[in-house]
Design a protein around this motif. Structure first.
Motif, PDB file in Angstrom:
ATOM      1  N   PHE A   1      11.044  -2.376  -5.040  1.00 51.98           N
ATOM      2  CA  PHE A   1      11.845  -1.185  -5.330  1.00 51.98           C
ATOM      3  C   PHE A   1      11.705  -0.783  -6.800  1.00 51.98           C
ATOM      4  CE2 PHE A   1      15.813   1.032  -6.379  1.00 51.98           C
ATOM      5  CZ  PHE A   1      15.865   1.970  -5.358  1.00 51.98           C
ATOM      6  N   ALA A   2      11.841  -1.765  -7.691  1.00 49.09           N
ATOM      7  CA  ALA A   2      11.763  -1.476  -9.126  1.00 49.09           C
ATOM      8  C   ALA A   2      10.384  -0.966  -9.524  1.00 49.09           C
ATOM      9  CB  ALA A   2      12.119  -2.728  -9.933  1.00 49.09           C
ATOM     10  N   LYS A   3       9.339  -1.570  -8.977  1.00 46.11           N
ATOM     11  CA  LYS A   3       7.974  -1.179  -9.339  1.00 46.11           C
ATOM     12  C   LYS A   3       7.656   0.247  -8.897  1.00 46.11           C
ATOM     13  CE  LYS A   3       5.324  -3.330 -11.077  1.00 46.11           C
ATOM     14  NZ  LYS A   3       4.905  -3.389 -12.492  1.00 46.11           N
TER      15      LYS A   3
ATOM     16  N   LEU B   1       4.991   5.860 -14.906  1.00 45.58           N
ATOM     17  CA  LEU B   1       4.915   5.371 -16.285  1.00 45.58           C
ATOM     18  C   LEU B   1       3.919   4.220 -16.399  1.00 45.58           C
ATOM     19  CD1 LEU B   1       8.710   5.482 -17.168  1.00 45.58           C
ATOM     20  CD2 LEU B   1       6.907   6.777 -18.327  1.00 45.58           C
ATOM     21  N   GLU B   2       3.841   3.397 -15.378  1.00 43.28           N
ATOM     22  CA  GLU B   2       2.886   2.284 -15.377  1.00 43.28           C
ATOM     23  C   GLU B   2       1.450   2.803 -15.396  1.00 43.28           C
ATOM     24  OE1 GLU B   2       1.592  -1.801 -15.085  1.00 43.28           O
ATOM     25  OE2 GLU B   2       3.460  -0.838 -15.699  1.00 43.28           O
ATOM     26  N   ARG B   3       1.191   3.868 -14.642  1.00 40.59           N
ATOM     27  CA  ARG B   3      -0.164   4.445 -14.601  1.00 40.59           C
ATOM     28  C   ARG B   3      -0.577   4.964 -15.973  1.00 40.59           C
ATOM     29  NH1 ARG B   3      -3.876   8.040 -11.934  1.00 40.59           N
ATOM     30  NH2 ARG B   3      -5.790   7.415 -13.017  1.00 40.59           N
ATOM     31  N   VAL B   4       0.302   5.726 -16.616  1.00 39.26           N
ATOM     32  CA  VAL B   4      -0.003   6.277 -17.932  1.00 39.26           C
ATOM     33  C   VAL B   4      -0.151   5.150 -18.953  1.00 39.26           C
ATOM     34  CG1 VAL B   4       0.848   7.746 -19.802  1.00 39.26           C
ATOM     35  CG2 VAL B   4       1.143   8.472 -17.438  1.00 39.26           C
TER      36      VAL B   4
ATOM     37  N   GLY C   1      -3.203   3.231  -7.593  1.00 41.31           N
ATOM     38  CA  GLY C   1      -3.098   1.802  -7.884  1.00 41.31           C
ATOM     39  C   GLY C   1      -1.739   1.228  -7.535  1.00 41.31           C
ATOM     40  N   ASN C   2      -0.780   2.105  -7.143  1.00 43.82           N
ATOM     41  CA  ASN C   2       0.563   1.588  -6.855  1.00 43.82           C
ATOM     42  C   ASN C   2       0.606   0.789  -5.560  1.00 43.82           C
ATOM     43  OD1 ASN C   2       3.440   1.459  -7.583  1.00 43.82           O
ATOM     44  ND2 ASN C   2       3.746   2.597  -5.689  1.00 43.82           N
ATOM     45  N   GLY C   3      -0.299   1.115  -4.615  1.00 44.15           N
ATOM     46  CA  GLY C   3      -0.364   0.324  -3.387  1.00 44.15           C
ATOM     47  C   GLY C   3      -0.691  -1.120  -3.708  1.00 44.15           C
ATOM     48  N   ALA C   4      -1.714  -1.303  -4.567  1.00 40.14           N
ATOM     49  CA  ALA C   4      -2.070  -2.659  -4.997  1.00 40.14           C
ATOM     50  C   ALA C   4      -0.960  -3.258  -5.828  1.00 40.14           C
ATOM     51  CB  ALA C   4      -3.373  -2.623  -5.804  1.00 40.14           C
ATOM     52  N   SER C   5      -0.288  -2.410  -6.621  1.00 39.27           N
ATOM     53  CA  SER C   5       0.793  -2.895  -7.479  1.00 39.27           C
ATOM     54  C   SER C   5       1.952  -3.434  -6.649  1.00 39.27           C
ATOM     55  CB  SER C   5       1.288  -1.755  -8.383  1.00 39.27           C
ATOM     56  OG  SER C   5       2.294  -2.216  -9.247  1.00 39.27           O
ATOM     57  N   VAL C   6       2.362  -2.668  -5.621  1.00 42.60           N
ATOM     58  CA  VAL C   6       3.462  -3.114  -4.765  1.00 42.60           C
ATOM     59  C   VAL C   6       3.034  -4.315  -3.926  1.00 42.60           C
ATOM     60  CG1 VAL C   6       4.950  -2.462  -2.822  1.00 42.60           C
ATOM     61  CG2 VAL C   6       4.602  -0.876  -4.718  1.00 42.60           C
TER      62      VAL C   6
ATOM     63  N   THR D   1      -5.055  -2.870 -11.686  1.00 46.20           N
ATOM     64  CA  THR D   1      -5.485  -2.315 -12.966  1.00 46.20           C
ATOM     65  C   THR D   1      -6.805  -1.558 -12.831  1.00 46.20           C
ATOM     66  OG1 THR D   1      -4.377  -4.096 -14.175  1.00 46.20           O
ATOM     67  CG2 THR D   1      -6.072  -2.881 -15.361  1.00 46.20           C
ATOM     68  N   LYS D   2      -7.753  -2.119 -12.089  1.00 44.23           N
ATOM     69  CA  LYS D   2      -9.045  -1.455 -11.912  1.00 44.23           C
ATOM     70  C   LYS D   2      -8.894  -0.124 -11.184  1.00 44.23           C
ATOM     71  CE  LYS D   2     -12.230  -5.351 -12.187  1.00 44.23           C
ATOM     72  NZ  LYS D   2     -13.439  -5.980 -11.621  1.00 44.23           N
ATOM     73  N   LEU D   3      -8.013  -0.093 -10.183  1.00 45.74           N
ATOM     74  CA  LEU D   3      -7.797   1.152  -9.457  1.00 45.74           C
ATOM     75  C   LEU D   3      -7.091   2.195 -10.335  1.00 45.74           C
ATOM     76  CD1 LEU D   3      -6.683  -0.219  -5.960  1.00 45.74           C
ATOM     77  CD2 LEU D   3      -8.854   0.888  -6.526  1.00 45.74           C
ATOM     78  N   ALA D   4      -6.116   1.743 -11.126  1.00 45.17           N
ATOM     79  CA  ALA D   4      -5.389   2.659 -12.008  1.00 45.17           C
ATOM     80  C   ALA D   4      -6.276   3.174 -13.143  1.00 45.17           C
ATOM     81  CB  ALA D   4      -4.155   1.964 -12.586  1.00 45.17           C
TER      82      ALA D   4
END
Length: 320
Positions: A17-19, A25-28, A63-68, A126-129
């Motif tokens: 949820f938090a991520k 902001l994480e992407r930027v 990259g958020n899919g990989a992040s979550v 990270t690589k995807l983002a």
């Protein structure tokens, strides 16, 4: 349901949820850290506008899919391991003083454990983002169109493993461990320390938990941020034209960043990270504590007392 399973569920929900809330902001921040040429000089608002123009709303979640996918097992393991390490320390050293120092030690070991199990997913995220792939229908001035090296999570995993094996999937893990031990420990330390000064009748207040979590994340991240920059640059070295074929270790990368990009680069994206960390850690701790109440997980003091009680009762049961 076993206690550890409830803690895994609570931690996973909190992390996911938090991520997701702070994903843009994480992407930027990642683009700032890895110094994509077209994002160096336009600042925070300019970066948001460029991503929106070139990639649309979904670009903020690249990259958020990989992040979550990473953060759910990471947070689940992190919170659960923290509780387990804390109980293990109390069980092994019943005279140890309860307090922030205990949380510091347990949090540090829990962070290291979670990183080792989930690091490849962080590298893939990270690589995807890092990729900035513009729509062929858009022609935005200042955008450097790049080839889409990775088409998704599985494709990134596959290509990374084929190119560099297991070591490739753990590229940059050293600075991650250097950073996570103090960061994870300090995060729990500051959170529990602040909560200890809150009156008992206010400890369940969501606003209080959000404030405590915000300060904890802010202080913990400030001390360890340069290692996060080193880790990100190590993760994308093979994608950066200037570093083609030139793969460096942790200390070499650190010195290279200082020599070629200046010491300020070690804090590049820190202002964005503050904007990200404050809500992320605050939401994470708050959702975790709320989920524990929902799942009826006993408080840490109750669980700790139960561990010590069971330990003290074992000899007598053997003699009876």
């Amino acid at each position: 349901m076993p206690l550890f399973a409830k803690e895994l569920i609570a931690g996973g929900v909190a992390g996911g949820f938090a991520k997701t809330v702070v994903a843009p902001l994480e992407r930027v921040k990642i683009l700032f850290q890895t110094r994509r040429a077209e994002f160096q000089s336009i600042g925070l608002l300019g970066s948001f506008q460029k991503i929106a123009q070139t990639e649309g709303i979904l670009g903020f979640y690249r990259g958020n899919g990989a992040s979550v996918t990473r953060i759910v097992p990471y947070a689940a393991l992190h919170y659960m391991a923290y509780e387990q390490y804390r109980r293990w320390i109390i069980h092994s050293f019943p005279d140890v003083r309860r307090g922030p120092i205990l949380d510091l030690v347990a949090g540090s070991f829990a962070g290291g454990t979670a990183v080792l199990f989930t690091y490849p997913l962080d590298l893939v995220r990270t690589k995807l983002a890092y990729q900035v792939v513009g729509s062929p229908k858009l022609n935005v001035k200042g955008l450097v169109h790049s080839e889409q090296v990775y088409k998704g999570i599985l494709d990134c995993f596959s290509k990374t493993y084929k190119n560099a094996g297991i070591r490739g999937l753990y590229r940059g893990v050293a600075p991650s461990l250097y950073g996570i031990f103090p960061y994870a420990g300090l995060k729990f330390y500051f959170y529990e320390e602040m909560k200890s000064h809150v009156p008992e009748d206010h400890k369940k207040n969501i606003v209080v938990k959000l404030v405590c979590g915000s300060v904890a994340g802010l202080l913990g991240q400030t001390f360890t941020y340069p290692l996060d920059v080193v880790r990100r640059q190590m993760q994308v070295q093979r994608l950066m034209a200037s570093n083609a074929g030139d793969v460096k270790g942790t200390m070499e990368s650190l010195f290279m960043i200082v020599q070629k990009q200046g010491w300020k680069q070690l804090f590049s994206g820190l202002s964005i990270n503050y904007l990200k960390v404050v809500p992320s850690v605050a939401i994470g701790f708050t959702v975790y504590d709320t989920m524990k109440l929902f799942l009826r997980v006993p408080s840490r003091d109750e669980a700790g007392m139960e561990v010590v009680t069971n330990r003290n009762s074992q000899p007598s049961s053997l003699h009876s």
